[in-house]
Design a protein around this motif. Structure first.
Motif, PDB file in Angstrom:
ATOM      1  N   GLN A 130       0.812  -1.222   0.000  1.00 47.23           N
ATOM      2  CA  GLN A 130       0.000   0.000   0.000  1.00 47.23           C
ATOM      3  C   GLN A 130       0.846   1.274   0.000  1.00 47.23           C
ATOM      4  N   TYR A 131       1.908   1.264   0.804  1.00 50.91           N
ATOM      5  CA  TYR A 131       2.603   2.528   1.057  1.00 50.91           C
ATOM      6  C   TYR A 131       4.112   2.441   0.856  1.00 50.91           C
TER       7      TYR A 131
ATOM      8  N   ARG B 158       4.545 -11.942  15.302  1.00 53.58           N
ATOM      9  CA  ARG B 158       3.126 -11.526  15.272  1.00 53.58           C
ATOM     10  C   ARG B 158       2.367 -12.054  16.485  1.00 53.58           C
TER      11      ARG B 158
ATOM     12  N   LEU C 197       6.846  -6.135  15.928  1.00 53.36           N
ATOM     13  CA  LEU C 197       6.969  -5.785  14.499  1.00 53.36           C
ATOM     14  C   LEU C 197       8.178  -6.488  13.882  1.00 53.36           C
TER      15      LEU C 197
ATOM     16  N   ASP D  93       6.218  -6.955   8.570  1.00 55.64           N
ATOM     17  CA  ASP D  93       5.403  -5.734   8.635  1.00 55.64           C
ATOM     18  C   ASP D  93       5.974  -4.590   7.808  1.00 55.64           C
TER      19      ASP D  93
ATOM     20  N   LEU E 267       5.389  -0.596   3.315  1.00 58.60           N
ATOM     21  CA  LEU E 267       4.531  -1.254   4.296  1.00 58.60           C
ATOM     22  C   LEU E 267       3.068  -1.218   3.879  1.00 58.60           C
ATOM     23  N   ASN E 268       2.238  -1.943   4.657  1.00 57.63           N
ATOM     24  CA  ASN E 268       0.814  -2.027   4.347  1.00 57.63           C
ATOM     25  C   ASN E 268      -0.081  -1.385   5.395  1.00 57.63           C
ATOM     26  N   GLN E 269       0.404  -1.279   6.634  1.00 49.47           N
ATOM     27  CA  GLN E 269      -0.496  -0.848   7.718  1.00 49.47           C
ATOM     28  C   GLN E 269      -0.600   0.677   7.772  1.00 49.47           C
ATOM     29  N   GLU E 270      -1.832   1.176   7.658  1.00 46.96           N
ATOM     30  CA  GLU E 270      -2.033   2.619   7.543  1.00 46.96           C
ATOM     31  C   GLU E 270      -1.549   3.378   8.777  1.00 46.96           C
ATOM     32  N   GLU E 271      -1.833   2.807   9.965  1.00 47.49           N
ATOM     33  CA  GLU E 271      -1.470   3.522  11.189  1.00 47.49           C
ATOM     34  C   GLU E 271       0.055   3.703  11.277  1.00 47.49           C
ATOM     35  N   LEU E 272       0.762   2.636  10.939  1.00 49.30           N
ATOM     36  CA  LEU E 272       2.229   2.708  10.965  1.00 49.30           C
ATOM     37  C   LEU E 272       2.735   3.671   9.903  1.00 49.30           C
ATOM     38  N   TYR E 273       2.103   3.621   8.736  1.00 47.50           N
ATOM     39  CA  TYR E 273       2.519   4.499   7.637  1.00 47.50           C
ATOM     40  C   TYR E 273       2.387   5.969   8.070  1.00 47.50           C
TER      41      TYR E 273
END
Ligand SMILES: Cc1ncc(COP(=O)(O)O)c(C=O)c1O
Length: 380
Positions: A66-67, A160, A165, A186, A209-215
């Motif tokens: 994603q990102y 996980r 992470l 992750d 990465l894929n996780q929006e919050e982390l991004y």
């Protein structure tokens, strides 16, 4: 689209309507806003720049992620990810990582109250006693310079379960040969200075990465720390990526031939290359990567001199770095991994006899002839 096509066409968004086939370089530090209460996507290049955003999307697309975030160097990418850690957190890290990463871990973590543990073999590590403050596992696979392989699936699964992470430095293989997030990781970091850019002309780093919050956290840190990739270097990185698959196929073909040749040669004591059947983690490598890259390390036998060998190579320049089109040789103990204390170097095998080769895309016969003739001259 498949990988090779994404590398050429990915990351695109309509630009100024001029229909340039290459995404333009936006050399502008600031961007005009429509009105006091109306803000457009780009405001100031530290926070975002169209040329950088383009390569960030492209790198994410290549990874099926994603990102993406593009930084001024691989170390800026790694530092950004370490910026997620808080005082009291602990990191597990494999025992031979790039010297700059080790410099960070062994010098900077303690200033921030962050602990670390060096794990000599994650593949046989017992995770059952993992301390509760472990928040991140950082692995480099293949590792630099010993080409050790860590089982990404196993580590990510164990991590996980415990809310830890997993970060993978995938510099040696790129998303063309290995996709750590598809194996459970992750975050993936890269020195894009190496194969992605591919021509030893820029420094660049990527975080994928894929996780929006982390991004969002990392994007905030990217703007706050400021170690961003410049628009011109973002353009050059995009250009390098277009030929990544072609180059890597050739790097790998040449590297396997060189590794096989060295393995058979009486002058050579050890060869480290994950594409050799004799590599201790050959099977793990086959299970998680589709290729082995272009880097190998070796030690000469007693009776052959490393200095003479290096001095007599004609095609290989003696220089740090790897992943460019040209072949390079380096001496990790004094060049890329000098940040490891001598006792630690000796313990983990980065001794004075170890040499690392980055095999380029020259004709394979020229590479083999160069190695062969330098080995002859290295005989004491
Ligand atoms: C595996 C690995 N990670 C990270 C880095 C750091 O990258 P850079 O030199 O672009 O800061 C390097 C550089 O050699 C590397 O080999």
């Amino acid at each position: 689209m498949r990988y090779e096509s994404i590398a050429v066409h990915g990351g695109k968004e309509e630009d100024s309507g001029k229909r340039a086939v290459n995404y333009p370089i936006y050399l502008s530090s600031t961007f005009a806003q429509p009105g006091l209460d109306q803000f457009q996507e780009f405001a100031y290049t530290r926070g975002g720049n169209p040329t950088r955003s383009h390569v960030e999307r492209l790198a994410a697309d290549l990874e099926g992620a994603q990102y993406g975030l593009a930084l001024a160097s691989g170390m800026a990418a790694t530092s950004l990810v370490f910026g997620l850690l808080r005082q009291g957190d602990k990191v597990l890290i494999n025992n031979n990582v790039y010297g700059g990463t080790w410099r960070y871990v062994s010098n900077i973590f303690s200033n921030h109250g962050i602990e670390y543990e060096v794990v000599s073999d994650f593949n046989n590590y017992d995770f059952s006693n993992t301390a509760s403050n472990v928040k991140m596992i950082f692995i480099e696979t293949p590792s630099n310079p010993l080409l050790e392989i860590t089982d990404i699936r196993k580590v990510s699964q164990e991590a996980r379960k415990r809310g830890i992470l997993t970060v993978v430095d995938n510099t040696f293989l790129t998303s063309y040969f290995q996709r750590p997030m598809e194996l459970g990781a992750d975050i993936v970091v890269y020195s894009a200075t190496k194969y992605y850019a591919g021509h030893s002309d820029i420094l660049a780093g990527l975080v994928i990465l894929n996780q929006e919050e982390l991004y969002l956290k990392l994007k905030f840190l990217q703007n706050t720390y400021g170690g961003i990739l410049s628009p011109t270097d973002a353009f050059l990185l995009t250009r390098g990526i277009k030929t990544l698959s072609l180059r890597l196929d050739k790097h790998q073909k040449n590297a396997l031939l060189a590794a096989q040749y060295l393995k058979r040669h009486k002058a050579v004591k050890d060869v480290y290359y994950p594409g050799l059947k004799s590599h201790k983690n050959y099977d793990i490598q086959r299970s998680q990567a589709t290729g082995d890259g272009g880097v190998l390390s070796l030690r000469l036998n007693d009776g052959w001199d490393s200095k003479r060998f290096t001095a007599n190579l004609k095609i290989f320049d003696l220089a740090v770095s790897l992943g460019g089109v040209e072949s390079l040789i380096c001496h990790p103990a004094t060049m890329t991994h000098e940040s490891y204390a001598p006792e630690l170097q000796e313990k983990i095998g980065i001794d004075s006899k170890l040499l690392r080769l980055s095999i380029g895309i020259e004709h394979e016969e020229d590479i083999l002839e160069d190695i062969s003739s330098a080995l002859k001259k290295a005989k004491l």
